[in-house]
Design a protein around this motif. Structure first.
Motif, PDB file in Angstrom:
ATOM      1  N   ARG A 116       0.830  -1.203   0.000  1.00  0.00           N
ATOM      2  CA  ARG A 116       0.000   0.000   0.000  1.00  0.00           C
ATOM      3  C   ARG A 116       0.865   1.253   0.000  1.00  0.00           C
ATOM      4  N   ALA A 117       1.872   1.265   0.856  1.00  0.00           N
ATOM      5  CA  ALA A 117       2.781   2.411   0.923  1.00  0.00           C
ATOM      6  C   ALA A 117       3.476   2.584  -0.425  1.00  0.00           C
ATOM      7  N   ASP A 118       3.856   1.449  -0.994  1.00  0.00           N
ATOM      8  CA  ASP A 118       4.492   1.459  -2.308  1.00  0.00           C
ATOM      9  C   ASP A 118       3.591   2.139  -3.334  1.00  0.00           C
ATOM     10  N   MET A 119       2.331   1.763  -3.321  1.00  0.00           N
ATOM     11  CA  MET A 119       1.367   2.341  -4.270  1.00  0.00           C
ATOM     12  C   MET A 119       1.257   3.857  -4.092  1.00  0.00           C
ATOM     13  N   GLU A 120       1.263   4.285  -2.846  1.00  0.00           N
ATOM     14  CA  GLU A 120       1.157   5.730  -2.583  1.00  0.00           C
ATOM     15  C   GLU A 120       2.380   6.457  -3.136  1.00  0.00           C
ATOM     16  N   GLN A 121       3.553   5.855  -2.923  1.00  0.00           N
ATOM     17  CA  GLN A 121       4.777   6.444  -3.467  1.00  0.00           C
ATOM     18  C   GLN A 121       4.679   6.558  -4.988  1.00  0.00           C
ATOM     19  N   ARG A 122       4.177   5.514  -5.610  1.00  0.00           N
ATOM     20  CA  ARG A 122       4.064   5.517  -7.068  1.00  0.00           C
ATOM     21  C   ARG A 122       3.100   6.594  -7.536  1.00  0.00           C
ATOM     22  N   GLU A 124       2.490   9.349  -6.077  1.00  0.00           N
ATOM     23  CA  GLU A 124       3.183  10.629  -5.931  1.00  0.00           C
ATOM     24  C   GLU A 124       4.165  10.838  -7.084  1.00  0.00           C
ATOM     25  N   ASP A 125       4.913   9.788  -7.412  1.00  0.00           N
ATOM     26  CA  ASP A 125       5.851   9.873  -8.532  1.00  0.00           C
ATOM     27  C   ASP A 125       5.115  10.234  -9.820  1.00  0.00           C
ATOM     28  N   ILE A 126       3.975   9.631 -10.015  1.00  0.00           N
ATOM     29  CA  ILE A 126       3.197   9.913 -11.223  1.00  0.00           C
ATOM     30  C   ILE A 126       2.753  11.372 -11.234  1.00  0.00           C
ATOM     31  N   ARG A 127       2.308  11.836 -10.068  1.00  0.00           N
ATOM     32  CA  ARG A 127       1.859  13.218  -9.971  1.00  0.00           C
ATOM     33  C   ARG A 127       2.995  14.167 -10.366  1.00  0.00           C
ATOM     34  N   LEU A 128       4.169  13.926  -9.795  1.00  0.00           N
ATOM     35  CA  LEU A 128       5.311  14.782 -10.087  1.00  0.00           C
ATOM     36  C   LEU A 128       5.708  14.690 -11.556  1.00  0.00           C
ATOM     37  N   MET A 129       5.663  13.474 -12.079  1.00  0.00           N
ATOM     38  CA  MET A 129       6.023  13.295 -13.486  1.00  0.00           C
ATOM     39  C   MET A 129       5.042  14.023 -14.388  1.00  0.00           C
ATOM     40  N   GLN A 130       3.786  13.982 -14.043  1.00  0.00           N
ATOM     41  CA  GLN A 130       2.792  14.700 -14.834  1.00  0.00           C
ATOM     42  C   GLN A 130       3.046  16.207 -14.794  1.00  0.00           C
TER      43      GLN A 130
ATOM     44  N   LEU B  75      15.885   9.037 -11.314  1.00  0.00           N
ATOM     45  CA  LEU B  75      15.508   8.035 -10.322  1.00  0.00           C
ATOM     46  C   LEU B  75      13.988   7.925 -10.201  1.00  0.00           C
ATOM     47  N   ARG B  76      13.318   9.040 -10.358  1.00  0.00           N
ATOM     48  CA  ARG B  76      11.860   8.999 -10.336  1.00  0.00           C
ATOM     49  C   ARG B  76      11.345   8.192 -11.522  1.00  0.00           C
ATOM     50  N   GLY B  77      11.942   8.432 -12.676  1.00  0.00           N
ATOM     51  CA  GLY B  77      11.580   7.655 -13.866  1.00  0.00           C
ATOM     52  C   GLY B  77      11.784   6.171 -13.641  1.00  0.00           C
ATOM     53  N   ALA B 117      -0.290   9.263 -21.850  1.00  0.00           N
ATOM     54  CA  ALA B 117      -1.137   8.072 -21.930  1.00  0.00           C
ATOM     55  C   ALA B 117      -0.576   6.977 -21.032  1.00  0.00           C
ATOM     56  N   ASP B 118       0.738   6.866 -21.050  1.00  0.00           N
ATOM     57  CA  ASP B 118       1.418   5.886 -20.210  1.00  0.00           C
ATOM     58  C   ASP B 118       1.083   6.134 -18.742  1.00  0.00           C
ATOM     59  N   MET B 119       1.149   7.392 -18.328  1.00  0.00           N
ATOM     60  CA  MET B 119       0.842   7.749 -16.938  1.00  0.00           C
ATOM     61  C   MET B 119      -0.592   7.355 -16.571  1.00  0.00           C
ATOM     62  N   GLU B 120      -1.488   7.586 -17.501  1.00  0.00           N
ATOM     63  CA  GLU B 120      -2.889   7.243 -17.230  1.00  0.00           C
ATOM     64  C   GLU B 120      -3.048   5.735 -17.048  1.00  0.00           C
ATOM     65  N   GLN B 121      -2.349   4.978 -17.912  1.00  0.00           N
ATOM     66  CA  GLN B 121      -2.394   3.515 -17.788  1.00  0.00           C
ATOM     67  C   GLN B 121      -1.869   3.083 -16.424  1.00  0.00           C
TER      68      GLN B 121
END
Lengths: 149, 149
Positions: A116-122, A124-130, B75-77, B117-121
């Motif tokens: 679950r914690a892992d998912m939350e980190q991911r 967040e990473d997605i948010r930042l990447m976006q 690293l985020r990537g 699109a990748d992020m959405e997936q």
DNA sequence: GTTCTGCTTGACGTTAACGTAAAGTGAAGA
DNA sequence: TCTTCACTTTACGTTAACGTCAAGCAGAAC
């Protein structure tokens, strides 16, 4: 419609309830492979790694819906960047659960919390990447404006 | 506070504006490595793969904030499951942009759309995975209830 | 029967992303 | 001066996750 099998006509009532006409669907390895756009080799490898355990009919592997779901979960896990070992760890939870003792069950809850914690980190990473993507796009469009005003 | 350098006392006004006392911070490879909990080897490898291009002072690598940010993005990537090649593709967008022609800029917008699109997936995968975790946890707690009522 | 498919098991090859060990450099401190 | 320390390059090793043959079987089709 598939051609009727050469053994026993359809009309004959089946003596084995497992072989009823409207039975649960099964899949050959090739079908499953095409279905998920992976190679048979990949599916055999996942079995070797303990992620799948298909029935055997003679020497052939027979996959049921249960196996199909497992494969789906496995591939999803892969897309999330989990290793096969980590995925197996989660998948085995399903097997361990029914007859698990209290200690095992608590261990499962621990693992779940980690994931679950892992998912939350991911997330967040997605948010930042976006945000990064937004930023690049903005500057990219600005550069285009600068070229052809 | 870091000890003063053996060359030229602080009081002397610097003839080179790049060497002002309150200059932009720089990092040695070891500092950066510790900062992000990776090994120096990893950082050198990323450079070899075209993800970093630190300044050289003699034979030593000098990292600036620009490089630090790049490493962070890299690293985020990685946590998002991108390969280094994919990450480089995005990172190079930054370099290409300033002097990119229209065709390159449009290509960048294409790549951005793909990544989006990748992020959405990925978000969808995470959502489904969280559902799975919820499901397992529910059944796990139920099993615990069944053990000690 | 034989030919064709789709499967089987083995075994070795490949790629990405580093790890690790060896041997050398350069400046700073005892 | 000698040692230490953090860095350098070079090069071979490792692991995960398959890919890629090779050789063989079994049943359906011809």
């Amino acid at each position: 419609m598939p051609k009727p099998s050469h053994i026993a006509p359809q009309a004959t009532p089946p003596d084995n309830p497992e072989e009823t006409v409207s039975d649960k669907p099964t899949y050959a390895i090739g079908e499953l492979a095409e279905m998920f756009e992976v190679t048979p080799r990949t599916i055999r490898f996942y079995e070797q790694e303990g992620l799948l355990a298909p029935e055997r009919r003679g020497q052939r592997r027979i996959y049921h819906d249960k196996d199909r779901v497992r494969l789906k979960l496995t591939l999803r896990g892969k897309r999330l960047g989990f290793t096969l070992a980590e995925i197996r760890e989660v998948v085995e939870l399903y097997d361990t659960m029914p007859d698990g003792n209290a200690r095992q069950l608590h261990r499962i809850l621990e693992i779940l919390a980690e994931k679950r914690a892992d998912m939350e980190q991911r997330k967040e990473d997605i948010r930042l990447m976006q945000n990064e993507l937004d930023d690049v796009e903005t500057r990219c469009r600005a550069a285009l404006e600068g070229l052809a005003p």
